[in-house]
Design an enzyme around this catalytic site. Sequence first.
Site, PDB file in Angstrom:
ATOM      1  CG  HIS A   1      -5.829  81.964   9.980  1.00 17.31           C
ATOM      2  ND1 HIS A   1      -5.278  83.072   9.440  1.00 17.31           N
ATOM      3  CD2 HIS A   1      -6.431  80.721   9.516  1.00 17.31           C
ATOM      4  CE1 HIS A   1      -6.336  83.033   8.590  1.00 17.31           C
ATOM      5  NE2 HIS A   1      -7.108  81.767   8.195  1.00 17.31           N
TER       6      HIS A   1
ATOM      7  NE  ARG B   1     -14.283  81.328  10.203  1.00 20.16           N
ATOM      8  CZ  ARG B   1     -13.657  81.847   8.889  1.00 20.16           C
ATOM      9  NH1 ARG B   1     -13.270  83.161   9.424  1.00 20.16           N
ATOM     10  NH2 ARG B   1     -13.935  81.207   8.750  1.00 20.16           N
TER      11      ARG B   1
ATOM     12  CB  SER C   1      -8.816  87.263   6.149  1.00 20.54           C
ATOM     13  OG  SER C   1      -7.201  86.161   7.129  1.00 20.54           O
TER      14      SER C   1
ATOM     15  CE  LYS D   1     -11.294  81.801  -1.264  1.00 23.18           C
ATOM     16  NZ  LYS D   1     -11.119  81.511  -0.182  1.00 23.18           N
TER      17      LYS D   1
HETATM   18  P1  ADP Z   1      -9.545  79.957   2.766  1.00 24.69           P
HETATM   19  O1  ADP Z   1      -9.470  80.675   1.545  1.00 24.69           O
HETATM   20  O2  ADP Z   1      -9.212  77.777   2.432  1.00 24.69           O
HETATM   21  O3  ADP Z   1     -11.245  79.667   3.460  1.00 24.69           O
HETATM   22  P2  ADP Z   1      -8.800  81.083   5.258  1.00 24.69           P
HETATM   23  O4  ADP Z   1      -7.447  81.437   4.926  1.00 24.69           O
HETATM   24  O5  ADP Z   1      -9.928  81.969   4.941  1.00 24.69           O
HETATM   25  O6  ADP Z   1      -8.360  80.559   3.418  1.00 24.69           O
HETATM   26  O7  ADP Z   1      -9.256  79.557   6.231  1.00 24.69           O
HETATM   27  C1  ADP Z   1      -8.096  78.663   6.330  1.00 24.69           C
HETATM   28  C2  ADP Z   1      -9.076  77.709   7.336  1.00 24.69           C
HETATM   29  O8  ADP Z   1      -8.785  78.684   8.689  1.00 24.69           O
HETATM   30  C3  ADP Z   1     -10.354  77.784   7.016  1.00 24.69           C
HETATM   31  O9  ADP Z   1     -10.336  76.271   7.491  1.00 24.69           O
HETATM   32  C4  ADP Z   1     -11.103  78.376   8.432  1.00 24.69           C
HETATM   33  O10 ADP Z   1     -12.443  77.885   8.030  1.00 24.69           O
HETATM   34  C5  ADP Z   1     -10.271  78.713   9.413  1.00 24.69           C
HETATM   35  N1  ADP Z   1     -10.293  79.185  10.312  1.00 24.69           N
HETATM   36  C6  ADP Z   1      -9.899  81.365   9.742  1.00 24.69           C
HETATM   37  N2  ADP Z   1     -10.292  81.851  10.451  1.00 24.69           N
HETATM   38  C7  ADP Z   1     -10.393  81.042  11.719  1.00 24.69           C
HETATM   39  C8  ADP Z   1     -10.981  81.274  13.176  1.00 24.69           C
HETATM   40  N3  ADP Z   1     -11.218  83.211  13.273  1.00 24.69           N
HETATM   41  N4  ADP Z   1     -11.238  80.290  13.721  1.00 24.69           N
HETATM   42  C9  ADP Z   1     -10.974  79.105  13.364  1.00 24.69           C
HETATM   43  N5  ADP Z   1     -10.844  78.546  12.612  1.00 24.69           N
HETATM   44  C10 ADP Z   1     -10.518  79.920  11.558  1.00 24.69           C
END
Ligand code: ADP
Length: 172
Positions: free
Chosen positions: A20, A93, A131, A44
């Site tokens: 992130h 990703r 996460s 979630k």
């Molecule tokens: P959500 O519940 O909205 O998917 P997340 O916190 O899981 O929330 O992810 C938020 C955003 O960050 C999403 O667009 C996800 O694809 C992106 N994201 C999560 N982990 C990574 C990573 N390791 N590299 C790039 N983008 C990421």
Amino acid sequence: MAIKHIGVYPGTFDPVTRGHLDIIERGLRLFDLLIVAVAESQSKAPLFDAEERLEILRAELKGYKNIKVESFDCLLIDYMRQKQATTVLRGLRVISDFEYEFQMALINRKLDPSIETVFMMTGESYASLSSRFIKEIARLGGDLDAFVTPNVAKRLKDKYGLSRKRQKGALK
Ligand code: ADP
């Protein structure tokens, strides 16, 4: 006054990972102001409540002048309008992210055609970071350094340490 280009990076951030942070740092170059928007995401069942996720992100991002961290619990499009933001920032990703992200971007475009979604490719060292996996590693006591900052690693350890103690207490 010059019109500002405001972007919103929405997510659950449960908790924020180095993946992130990489997207935030690179995404910043696209906007005058980037709002990192923590979705409550009750469905979630997050490990950290929205207040904790906000606090963690604010601590990570406190050095940046053109970043704001807020939470929201409404339609993203309504939140974007409130903030006069024009662009949603999301990270990609692996290919399996694509379908979900594509659907969401199309739905948001239907709801408000004036709002664009931009995707940034993850830094290659973060492609397998999520996460969800980090929480599993933390729960099992693994090393978190490559995945999260030391501050986040401590929050995870405290969380699982506490819940382990609580379980032991419940067994007595
Ligand atoms: P959500 O519940 O909205 O998917 P997340 O916190 O899981 O929330 O992810 C938020 C955003 O960050 C999403 O667009 C996800 O694809 C992106 N994201 C999560 N982990 C990574 C990573 N390791 N590299 C790039 N983008 C990421």
